[in-house]
Design a protein around this motif. Structure first.
Motif, PDB file in Angstrom:
ATOM      1  N   ASN A  39     -22.891 -51.239  94.124  1.00  0.00           N
ATOM      2  CA  ASN A  39     -23.790 -50.845  93.031  1.00  0.00           C
ATOM      3  C   ASN A  39     -25.254 -51.082  93.389  1.00  0.00           C
ATOM      4  O   ASN A  39     -26.133 -50.341  92.936  1.00  0.00           O
ATOM      5  CB  ASN A  39     -23.383 -51.542  91.737  1.00  0.00           C
ATOM      6  CG  ASN A  39     -22.093 -50.935  91.204  1.00  0.00           C
ATOM      7  OD1 ASN A  39     -21.973 -49.700  91.143  1.00  0.00           O
ATOM      8  ND2 ASN A  39     -21.110 -51.767  90.879  1.00  0.00           N
ATOM      9  N   ASP A  56     -21.035 -59.991  87.002  1.00  0.00           N
ATOM     10  CA  ASP A  56     -22.006 -60.454  85.992  1.00  0.00           C
ATOM     11  C   ASP A  56     -23.125 -61.279  86.629  1.00  0.00           C
ATOM     12  O   ASP A  56     -24.265 -61.256  86.157  1.00  0.00           O
ATOM     13  CB  ASP A  56     -21.305 -61.344  84.949  1.00  0.00           C
ATOM     14  CG  ASP A  56     -19.960 -60.799  84.532  1.00  0.00           C
ATOM     15  OD1 ASP A  56     -19.775 -60.530  83.355  1.00  0.00           O
ATOM     16  OD2 ASP A  56     -19.097 -60.625  85.422  1.00  0.00           O
ATOM     17  N   LEU A  74     -16.902 -48.947  89.831  1.00  0.00           N
ATOM     18  CA  LEU A  74     -17.278 -48.624  88.451  1.00  0.00           C
ATOM     19  C   LEU A  74     -16.947 -49.784  87.508  1.00  0.00           C
ATOM     20  O   LEU A  74     -17.682 -50.058  86.556  1.00  0.00           O
ATOM     21  CB  LEU A  74     -16.596 -47.322  88.001  1.00  0.00           C
ATOM     22  CG  LEU A  74     -16.999 -46.084  88.832  1.00  0.00           C
ATOM     23  CD1 LEU A  74     -16.274 -44.843  88.325  1.00  0.00           C
ATOM     24  CD2 LEU A  74     -18.508 -45.862  88.837  1.00  0.00           C
ATOM     25  N   TRP A  75     -15.869 -50.478  87.787  1.00  0.00           N
ATOM     26  CA  TRP A  75     -15.517 -51.671  86.987  1.00  0.00           C
ATOM     27  C   TRP A  75     -16.621 -52.725  87.110  1.00  0.00           C
ATOM     28  O   TRP A  75     -17.091 -53.289  86.113  1.00  0.00           O
ATOM     29  CB  TRP A  75     -14.174 -52.242  87.468  1.00  0.00           C
ATOM     30  CG  TRP A  75     -13.753 -53.451  86.700  1.00  0.00           C
ATOM     31  CD1 TRP A  75     -13.975 -54.753  87.032  1.00  0.00           C
ATOM     32  CD2 TRP A  75     -13.047 -53.470  85.462  1.00  0.00           C
ATOM     33  NE1 TRP A  75     -13.462 -55.589  86.079  1.00  0.00           N
ATOM     34  CE2 TRP A  75     -12.878 -54.830  85.101  1.00  0.00           C
ATOM     35  CE3 TRP A  75     -12.535 -52.477  84.620  1.00  0.00           C
ATOM     36  CZ2 TRP A  75     -12.226 -55.228  83.936  1.00  0.00           C
ATOM     37  CZ3 TRP A  75     -11.885 -52.887  83.451  1.00  0.00           C
ATOM     38  CH2 TRP A  75     -11.742 -54.242  83.124  1.00  0.00           C
ATOM     39  N   GLN A 127     -28.205 -51.586  86.326  1.00  0.00           N
ATOM     40  CA  GLN A 127     -28.128 -50.206  85.791  1.00  0.00           C
ATOM     41  C   GLN A 127     -29.482 -49.726  85.279  1.00  0.00           C
ATOM     42  O   GLN A 127     -29.878 -48.591  85.521  1.00  0.00           O
ATOM     43  CB  GLN A 127     -27.151 -50.147  84.624  1.00  0.00           C
ATOM     44  CG  GLN A 127     -25.712 -49.974  85.016  1.00  0.00           C
ATOM     45  CD  GLN A 127     -24.818 -50.052  83.770  1.00  0.00           C
ATOM     46  OE1 GLN A 127     -25.204 -49.658  82.679  1.00  0.00           O
ATOM     47  NE2 GLN A 127     -23.625 -50.582  83.952  1.00  0.00           N
ATOM     48  N   PRO A 173     -25.453 -54.716  83.951  1.00  0.00           N
ATOM     49  CA  PRO A 173     -26.357 -53.911  83.120  1.00  0.00           C
ATOM     50  C   PRO A 173     -27.810 -53.955  83.567  1.00  0.00           C
ATOM     51  O   PRO A 173     -28.545 -52.979  83.372  1.00  0.00           O
ATOM     52  CB  PRO A 173     -26.191 -54.523  81.718  1.00  0.00           C
ATOM     53  CG  PRO A 173     -25.685 -55.906  81.958  1.00  0.00           C
ATOM     54  CD  PRO A 173     -24.855 -55.839  83.193  1.00  0.00           C
ATOM     55  N   ASP A 202     -19.659 -52.208  87.915  1.00  0.00           N
ATOM     56  CA  ASP A 202     -20.904 -51.667  87.356  1.00  0.00           C
ATOM     57  C   ASP A 202     -21.034 -51.947  85.857  1.00  0.00           C
ATOM     58  O   ASP A 202     -22.127 -52.175  85.349  1.00  0.00           O
ATOM     59  CB  ASP A 202     -20.973 -50.161  87.622  1.00  0.00           C
ATOM     60  CG  ASP A 202     -22.389 -49.621  87.456  1.00  0.00           C
ATOM     61  OD1 ASP A 202     -23.335 -50.307  87.901  1.00  0.00           O
ATOM     62  OD2 ASP A 202     -22.560 -48.541  86.876  1.00  0.00           O
ATOM     63  N   LYS A 203     -19.898 -51.935  85.155  1.00  0.00           N
ATOM     64  CA  LYS A 203     -19.886 -52.238  83.719  1.00  0.00           C
ATOM     65  C   LYS A 203     -20.529 -53.586  83.440  1.00  0.00           C
ATOM     66  O   LYS A 203     -21.051 -53.821  82.373  1.00  0.00           O
ATOM     67  CB  LYS A 203     -18.422 -52.391  83.255  1.00  0.00           C
ATOM     68  CG  LYS A 203     -17.761 -51.192  82.755  1.00  0.00           C
ATOM     69  CD  LYS A 203     -16.345 -51.425  82.210  1.00  0.00           C
ATOM     70  CE  LYS A 203     -15.442 -52.502  82.792  1.00  0.00           C
ATOM     71  NZ  LYS A 203     -15.437 -53.792  82.202  1.00  0.00           N
ATOM     72  N   ASN A 204     -20.370 -54.502  84.408  1.00  0.00           N
ATOM     73  CA  ASN A 204     -20.884 -55.861  84.213  1.00  0.00           C
ATOM     74  C   ASN A 204     -22.196 -56.098  84.947  1.00  0.00           C
ATOM     75  O   ASN A 204     -22.560 -57.239  85.221  1.00  0.00           O
ATOM     76  CB  ASN A 204     -19.820 -56.875  84.651  1.00  0.00           C
ATOM     77  CG  ASN A 204     -18.608 -56.809  83.748  1.00  0.00           C
ATOM     78  OD1 ASN A 204     -18.749 -56.656  82.531  1.00  0.00           O
ATOM     79  ND2 ASN A 204     -17.429 -56.880  84.323  1.00  0.00           N
TER      80      ASN A 204
END
Ligand code: ADE
Length: 418
Positions: free
Chosen positions: A58, A351, A19-20, A29, A26, A22-24
């Motif tokens: 991811n 990223d 999940l960490w 996503q 986008p 995944d934040k980076n």
């Protein structure tokens, strides 16, 4: 549900890391949200042979959101993050066969399991899955719509197969997409390789002579980052154009035989075999640190080093082996010569994997929409690169100009002169 992982109890730690990351990611996503609605991979059997990391998790979630029946296996025995593998099985119900440190027999058992299930789409990082399907499961190969390849080394292998007429199904050179190699190979490898060397040894980079073997995109990235840390960077090359580039980028260029004598830290990023050989190890200073960040563990001639060493002490520090040579000098080899950025660190940051894996997901969708592709190595369509780069920019909060009608006309014309 067929899985083979180290320890399911690691799942909660793995989930946090997924999940960490995944934040980076986008861009991935956005693709995942669309895949969830449109199901472009609905019911398709897919096998992916990739480094099992939080970032890959991811991608796996995205493919499954698109409807794929996915199995994920490791593309390297030392790159699997066991907590991530556990979470993929426990929290996301994904078939994972990957164990950090697995031996060669287990590695290939997993590759065979991923082949045998009859995937119609595959993904590779280094072409091991494609290679086993070609050699042992030709009937599976006959039904493959397309196979995505993530890395330079794999694309080189696949182009060699195509040239020999040995390639039996279409492959997509994901590595060659601009949004992949310009960023992942350069900035991803640059940062993660340095990270691996530092985590393994805790050595100071400033003031050291760092020898970078190979000045492709990965070598360029690592040289740039080592320089940024204050290293004196030396590049070795066999390609005259790349050698000029390295020289004009401000690095010293010399043969490995000369660099071996003066280097403190060595890293190979060439895609070739035996770039650092026993005669080079013998010439090195006492305490030299040697690593590889190329895909396969053949860039350092470690069997040759083992033969000449009078003593070998394994794991004197994190993934660091000490070889004592007949002269008494010590050479420290990291991660058994396997890619140091994944074996000693966590691979490229999320990223940058965001773009690489966005391309992987969109290329898979493209393969499904364009069934019956010619048996060849295909480039990723430009529209995919364009879409990924524009969305990445947007997520970075960066705006760019657009051509005015006058500029469009000017660029399309040839009459206008001095
Ligand atoms: N290759 C390099 N870094 C990676 C990462 N973080 N995940 C998957 N593959 C990679």
């Amino acid at each position: 549900m067929s899985y083979d992982i180290a320890d399911k109890s690691l799942a909660s730690k793995g989930l946090k890391r997924i999940l960490w990351a995944d934040k980076n990611m986008p861009v991935l996503q956005v693709i995942r949200d669309r895949f969830e609605k449109e199901k472009p991979l609905d019911g398709l059997v897919m096998s992916a042979c990739l480094h099992v990391t939080a970032e890959t998790a991811n991608l796996a979630r995205t493919l499954v959101a698109g409807g794929a029946d996915l199995m994920l296996i490791a593309s390297n025995p030392l790159s699997t993050q066991d907590d991530v593998a556990a979470s993929l099985v426990e929290d996301f119900d994904i078939k994972v066969q990957a164990i950090h440190g697995e031996d060669n027999a287990t590695y290939y058992k997993h590759v065979r399991a991923a082949s045998e299930r009859g995937p119609v789409i595959t993904m590779d990082d280094g072409a091991d899955l494609v290679s086993v399907i070609h050699k042992e499961f030709p009937e599976v190969g006959a039904k493959i719509l397309g196979s995505m390849e993530e890395t330079t080394t794999g694309v080189i292998r696949l182009r060699a197969m195509a040239k020999d007429g040995a390639l039996k199904f279409p492959v997509i050179a994901v590595n060659d997409a601009k949004t992949k190699h310009f960023f992942d190979n350069r900035y991803g490898t640059g940062q993660s390789t340095l990270d691996g060397i530092i985590r393994a040894t805790d050595t100071l980079i400033a003031g050291k002579k760092v020898v970078v073997a190979g000045y492709g995109w990965c070598g360029k990235g690592f040289a740039m980052r080592a320089k940024g840390h204050g290293a004196h960077v030396i590049v070795t090359e066999v390609d005259p154009i790349k050698a000029i580039e390295a020289a004009m980028d401000g690095f010293e260029v010399m043969p490995m035989a000369d660099a071996a004598i003066i280097g403190d830290i060595f890293c190979t990023l060439t895609g070739d075999i035996h770039v650092i050989r026993p005669e080079h190890f013998e010439a090195m200073k006492d305490g030299a640190i040697v690593a590889n960040s190329g895909h396969f563990d053949v860039e350092l001639d470690l069997p040759g080093l083992e033969k000449i060493a009078k003593e070998i002490n394994r794991d004197v520090r994190n993934v660091t082996d000490e070889f004592i040579l007949p002269s008494g000098k010590r050479v420290f080899v990291l991660a058994n010569g396997r890619l140091v950025n994944l074996a000693a660190a966590e691979g490229h940051p999320a990223d940058v994997m965001d773009m690489s894996f966005a391309v992987q997901a969109l290329a898979s969708e493209w393969v499904v929409k364009n069934q019956g592709l010619e048996v060849a190595v295909h480039e990723v369509p430009e529209e995919i690169d364009d879409w990924v780069s524009r969305l990445k920019l947007q997520t970075m909060g960066i705006e760019i100009d657009t051509l005015t009608p006058e500029q469009v006309e000017y660029l399309a014309s040839w009459e206008m002169g001095t």
